[in-house]
Scaffold this motif. Sequence first.
Motif, mmCIF file in Angstrom:
data_model
loop_
_atom_site.group_PDB
_atom_site.id
_atom_site.type_symbol
_atom_site.label_atom_id
_atom_site.label_comp_id
_atom_site.label_asym_id
_atom_site.label_seq_id
_atom_site.Cartn_x
_atom_site.Cartn_y
_atom_site.Cartn_z
ATOM 1 N N LEU A 43 17.625 -20.404 -2.479
ATOM 2 C CA LEU A 43 16.470 -21.212 -2.852
ATOM 3 C C LEU A 43 16.217 -21.217 -4.356
ATOM 4 O O LEU A 43 15.214 -21.780 -4.819
ATOM 5 N N THR A 44 17.103 -20.595 -5.104
ATOM 6 C CA THR A 44 16.952 -20.492 -6.556
ATOM 7 C C THR A 44 15.566 -19.959 -6.889
ATOM 8 O O THR A 44 14.825 -20.529 -7.716
ATOM 9 N N ALA A 45 15.196 -18.886 -6.229
ATOM 10 C CA ALA A 45 13.877 -18.275 -6.438
ATOM 11 C C ALA A 45 14.041 -16.995 -7.254
ATOM 12 O O ALA A 45 15.118 -16.401 -7.324
ATOM 13 N N ASP A 46 12.942 -16.576 -7.885
ATOM 14 C CA ASP A 46 12.963 -15.358 -8.698
ATOM 15 C C ASP A 46 12.527 -14.123 -7.911
ATOM 16 O O ASP A 46 12.921 -13.010 -8.250
ATOM 17 N N THR A 47 11.717 -14.330 -6.914
ATOM 18 C CA THR A 47 11.219 -13.190 -6.133
ATOM 19 C C THR A 47 11.289 -13.514 -4.640
ATOM 20 O O THR A 47 11.265 -14.684 -4.240
ATOM 21 N N ALA A 48 11.367 -12.455 -3.854
ATOM 22 C CA ALA A 48 11.301 -12.610 -2.399
ATOM 23 C C ALA A 48 10.748 -11.314 -1.836
ATOM 24 O O ALA A 48 11.017 -10.227 -2.353
ATOM 25 N N ALA A 49 9.958 -11.428 -0.773
ATOM 26 C CA ALA A 49 9.352 -10.225 -0.191
ATOM 27 C C ALA A 49 9.083 -10.426 1.289
ATOM 28 O O ALA A 49 8.852 -11.545 1.753
ATOM 29 N N VAL A 50 9.130 -9.307 2.021
ATOM 30 C CA VAL A 50 8.751 -9.266 3.432
ATOM 31 C C VAL A 50 7.595 -8.285 3.577
ATOM 32 O O VAL A 50 7.662 -7.150 3.101
ATOM 33 N N LEU A 51 6.529 -8.743 4.228
ATOM 34 C CA LEU A 51 5.397 -7.885 4.573
ATOM 35 C C LEU A 51 5.276 -7.862 6.086
ATOM 36 O O LEU A 51 5.316 -8.925 6.733
ATOM 37 N N LEU A 52 5.139 -6.663 6.677
ATOM 38 C CA LEU A 52 5.048 -6.518 8.122
ATOM 39 C C LEU A 52 3.676 -6.007 8.520
ATOM 40 O O LEU A 52 3.059 -5.206 7.807
ATOM 41 N N LEU A 53 3.211 -6.470 9.676
ATOM 42 C CA LEU A 53 1.941 -5.976 10.198
ATOM 43 C C LEU A 53 2.057 -4.498 10.549
ATOM 44 O O LEU A 53 3.056 -4.064 11.134
ATOM 45 N N ASP A 54 1.033 -3.717 10.208
ATOM 46 C CA ASP A 54 1.042 -2.305 10.571
ATOM 47 C C ASP A 54 0.609 -2.134 12.023
ATOM 48 O O ASP A 54 0.347 -3.111 12.735
ATOM 49 N N SER A 55 0.536 -0.889 12.483
ATOM 50 C CA SER A 55 0.250 -0.627 13.892
ATOM 51 C C SER A 55 -1.145 -1.099 14.301
ATOM 52 O O SER A 55 -1.388 -1.359 15.479
ATOM 53 N N SER A 56 -2.069 -1.201 13.352
ATOM 54 C CA SER A 56 -3.414 -1.678 13.679
ATOM 55 C C SER A 56 -3.469 -3.188 13.817
ATOM 56 O O SER A 56 -4.469 -3.732 14.309
ATOM 57 N N ALA A 57 -2.413 -3.876 13.356
ATOM 58 C CA ALA A 57 -2.361 -5.343 13.346
ATOM 59 C C ALA A 57 -3.480 -5.943 12.505
ATOM 60 O O ALA A 57 -3.857 -7.105 12.685
ATOM 61 N N GLN A 58 -3.984 -5.169 11.556
ATOM 62 C CA GLN A 58 -5.046 -5.654 10.674
ATOM 63 C C GLN A 58 -4.583 -5.796 9.227
ATOM 64 O O GLN A 58 -5.260 -6.430 8.427
ATOM 65 N N TYR A 59 -3.451 -5.211 8.891
ATOM 66 C CA TYR A 59 -2.965 -5.246 7.514
ATOM 67 C C TYR A 59 -1.482 -5.599 7.478
ATOM 68 O O TYR A 59 -0.700 -5.158 8.334
ATOM 69 N N LEU A 60 -1.096 -6.360 6.454
ATOM 70 C CA LEU A 60 0.297 -6.609 6.144
ATOM 71 C C LEU A 60 0.726 -5.596 5.089
ATOM 72 O O LEU A 60 0.061 -5.431 4.063
ATOM 73 N N VAL A 61 1.852 -4.925 5.327
ATOM 74 C CA VAL A 61 2.336 -3.886 4.425
ATOM 75 C C VAL A 61 3.649 -4.346 3.806
ATOM 76 O O VAL A 61 4.574 -4.756 4.527
ATOM 77 N N ALA A 62 3.750 -4.289 2.460
ATOM 78 C CA ALA A 62 4.985 -4.667 1.778
ATOM 79 C C ALA A 62 6.105 -3.745 2.215
ATOM 80 O O ALA A 62 6.017 -2.524 2.052
ATOM 81 N N THR A 63 7.173 -4.319 2.785
ATOM 82 C CA THR A 63 8.251 -3.527 3.385
ATOM 83 C C THR A 63 9.560 -3.660 2.629
ATOM 84 O O THR A 63 10.317 -2.693 2.517
#
Length: 534
Positions: A43-63
């Motif tokens: 995609l000719t992008a400079d950054t990429a990231a995956v964030l996953l839901l934690d066990s509480s399903a209330q927060y996305l955590v940078a993984t």
Amino acid sequence: MDSGDATLGDRLRRLEAVTEAGLAQLDLDELLDELLERVRELLTADTAAVLLLDSSAQYLVATAARGIEEEVRQGVRIPLGRGFAGRIAAQKRAVFLERVDHTNVLNPILRDKGIHSLLGVPLLVGGTVLGVLHVGTLSPRRFSADDTDLLQLVADRIALAVHARSTQVERAAASALQRSLLPTALPEIAGFEFAARYVPGGSGQVGGDWYDVFTLPSGALCIVVGDVVGRGLSAAVEMGRLRHALRAYTLDTADPAELLRRLDRHVRQFEPEVMATVLCAIMDSSGQQMRLSTAGHPPPVISAGGDLPAVLLDLPADLPIWVDPAARRHFSTVALPPGTAVCLYTDGLVERRGRSLTVGLDLLAATMFAGPAESVCAAVMQALVGADPASDDIALLVLHRKPATDDGTLELQLPAMPTSLKPLRTAMRRWLARIRADRQPTADLLTAVGEACANAIEHAYGPAGGIVSVHLEHRAPDVIAVIGDTGRWRPPRGSFRGRGITLMHALSDEVEIEHADTGTQVRIRRTITEGGPW
């Protein structure tokens, strides 16, 4: 096909080759890093990231991240529904930001990094959000529909990989936790034997079933069988918390109803989402009776032997843990004459789809018999499980009080460790009560034999340890105790150490000590018919 279509097709083929290889060979962290690097290139992008839901399903955590590794290293957490990533997860749709600023991005790292444009898509499996994948550029960029489709394709692959790996990891962790919390060995108690089984249900995913057997400070024995509602790692974790809480409460009380009342309060205060059924039994130090209390748990089956059929114990049907902490809890007392066998279990043993619970309980009672614990366990599992896979977890624990013998002897083999002295006293106290030893001779023998064993533990073996054997024989009106080891005694350390031998002579009618190259043997004789009735 125009050049744009050809370019997109080429990008998809390159991505397909990487993702297939990655899914087959890489672990999750390596797969995410590989896919993020490739999607940045495609995609000719400079950054990429995956964030996953934690066990509480209330927060996305940078993984995982490329170009903005700070997100992962600083443990960035984004509330669901807030900011750029939070909106994508909450709305389950792609979001494009042509220009990043404080009004549309919650994470300051993205702004500090100088990211100008962002495109993000949800990680979805069966309509369930697992997280978010996003890419960014440091210069203005208007991502196209093809860019969005390609990013969503990568997100779908990541979501499948995350789901598969997470399921595998959770099952492995739950299984390991379950194994670590079940007793590694059942206690050895003179006159009694135990046997147990644990079988995970369904596809092998463990849950919250457990059994536990341990000695209390008073010498009584606590026996617990429980079942936390739910499946998987969370149920196994909650089971571990309940097990440890109940163990801690036994330091203050040996009342099974009070133990369950305290466990109920604990769950209400600290584990408000947990419901469990628990059966708690306390066998007194003499081994002649047991007090039981149940929190919504199936009743034990007891067989007294002879021609008497096994029966389900009729216990007060108190509520499960968590349902109503104010409800009164009750206990019942059951005699354990010699030869008696008791079967405790979780509902997975007796419940089957398409069959009433009554049928399962009747089958268990018909199968149960008063015999060696291991034989009872094998017969019960054969009759109620057989070759069919269990649909629910099964925990099974059998206690058997051995039939009374006429030889009037007690044989023990104990590890040469200080912790062996407590079970030694418990076993001796039960045996002396069985042969009707009077109170004072019993106390004297417990101390004298204990001193002999303590001396063997301290002097006979080095760090490698060894075995101390104890043989007690009733020769009316005396008890003869022989304590032996196979070590070479070390000289005492210091001139004024303990008075073990002096105590043995003072508390016994006769003491003989023989040292040899093959070990030491202490012979103690004590009359047991003096000092008043036991």
